[in-house]
Motif scaffolding. Structure first.
Motif, short mmCIF file in Angstrom:
data_model
loop_
_atom_site.label_atom_id
_atom_site.label_comp_id
_atom_site.label_asym_id
_atom_site.label_seq_id
_atom_site.Cartn_x
_atom_site.Cartn_y
_atom_site.Cartn_z
N GLY A 278 0.83 -1.21 0.00
CA GLY A 278 0.00 0.00 0.00
C GLY A 278 0.86 1.25 0.00
O GLY A 278 0.66 2.13 0.83
N GLY A 279 1.82 1.31 -0.89
CA GLY A 279 2.77 2.42 -0.96
C GLY A 279 2.10 3.79 -0.93
O GLY A 279 1.04 3.99 -1.48
N GLY A 280 2.73 4.74 -0.24
CA GLY A 280 2.24 6.11 -0.17
C GLY A 280 1.15 6.29 0.88
O GLY A 280 0.62 7.38 1.04
N GLN A 281 0.81 5.26 1.61
CA GLN A 281 -0.23 5.32 2.64
C GLN A 281 0.41 5.63 3.99
O GLN A 281 1.55 5.27 4.26
CB GLN A 281 -0.95 3.97 2.72
CG GLN A 281 -1.58 3.51 1.44
CD GLN A 281 -3.00 3.98 1.32
OE1 GLN A 281 -3.68 4.17 2.30
NE2 GLN A 281 -3.45 4.17 0.10
N SER A 282 -0.36 6.30 4.85
CA SER A 282 0.12 6.54 6.21
C SER A 282 0.13 5.22 6.98
O SER A 282 -0.51 4.25 6.59
CB SER A 282 -0.79 7.54 6.93
OG SER A 282 -2.04 6.94 7.19
N GLU A 283 0.84 5.22 8.09
CA GLU A 283 0.89 4.03 8.94
C GLU A 283 -0.51 3.63 9.41
O GLU A 283 -0.87 2.46 9.41
CB GLU A 283 1.81 4.28 10.14
CG GLU A 283 2.10 3.05 10.96
CD GLU A 283 2.93 2.00 10.22
OE1 GLU A 283 2.71 0.80 10.49
OE2 GLU A 283 3.77 2.35 9.39
N ALA A 284 -1.33 4.60 9.77
CA ALA A 284 -2.69 4.32 10.23
C ALA A 284 -3.54 3.73 9.10
O ALA A 284 -4.32 2.79 9.32
CB ALA A 284 -3.34 5.59 10.77
N ALA A 285 -3.38 4.25 7.89
CA ALA A 285 -4.14 3.73 6.76
C ALA A 285 -3.72 2.30 6.45
O ALA A 285 -4.57 1.45 6.18
CB ALA A 285 -3.95 4.62 5.53
N ARG A 286 -2.42 2.03 6.49
CA ARG A 286 -1.93 0.67 6.26
C ARG A 286 -2.45 -0.29 7.34
O ARG A 286 -2.85 -1.41 7.05
CB ARG A 286 -0.41 0.63 6.19
CG ARG A 286 0.13 1.09 4.85
CD ARG A 286 1.58 0.69 4.65
NE ARG A 286 2.49 1.20 5.65
CZ ARG A 286 3.06 2.41 5.63
NH1 ARG A 286 2.80 3.24 4.64
NH2 ARG A 286 3.88 2.79 6.58
#
Length: 125
Positions: free
Chosen positions: A20-28
């Protein structure tokens, strides 16, 4: 170039989807939680068990529409589990309008979309 380049690109593509490149840690973390909840087979997958085993079938196809005589097709099919109870694969052989052929289908349940899914290929067309 060559096959190594193609497979390397596929690996990079799959790896990019999983990370999930470019995603924040919370989004991942949210994506990972949703994936973990949806990954295991559940009650809807258990219903697919009724299609396991060997089958004889007869199909009626109304090519001319209502009120016309149907074309009859007969064949056999075998259903077995695929991917640890997530999908049923059906391999069959029969005839359609007198022409012999083979079929292959994969049936499953999509936990994200909350619906049954199917894809099929055959040698009839």
């Amino acid at each position: 170039g060559g096959a190594g380049g193609v497979w390397g690109g596929v690996g990079a593509m799959v790896g990019g989807c999983a990370v999930g490149g470019g995603q924040s840690e919370a989004a991942r973390a949210g994506m990972t939680k949703r994936w973990q909840e949806a990954a295991p087979p559940g009650e809807h997958h258990e219903l697919l068990e009724r299609f396991l085993g060997d089958w004889d079938y007869e199909m009626l196809i109304w090519m001319g529409g209502p009120g016309t005589e149907p074309a009859r097709s007969k064949g056999t099919s075998t259903g077995s589990w695929l991917m640890e109870g997530r999908f049923v694969q059906m391999a069959g052989a029969g005839d359609m309008m007198g022409m012999p052929g083979k079929t292959f289908s994969i049936w499953g349940y999509d936990n994200f979309k909350k619906q049954y899914v199917c894809t099929s290929v055959d040698t009839f067309n």
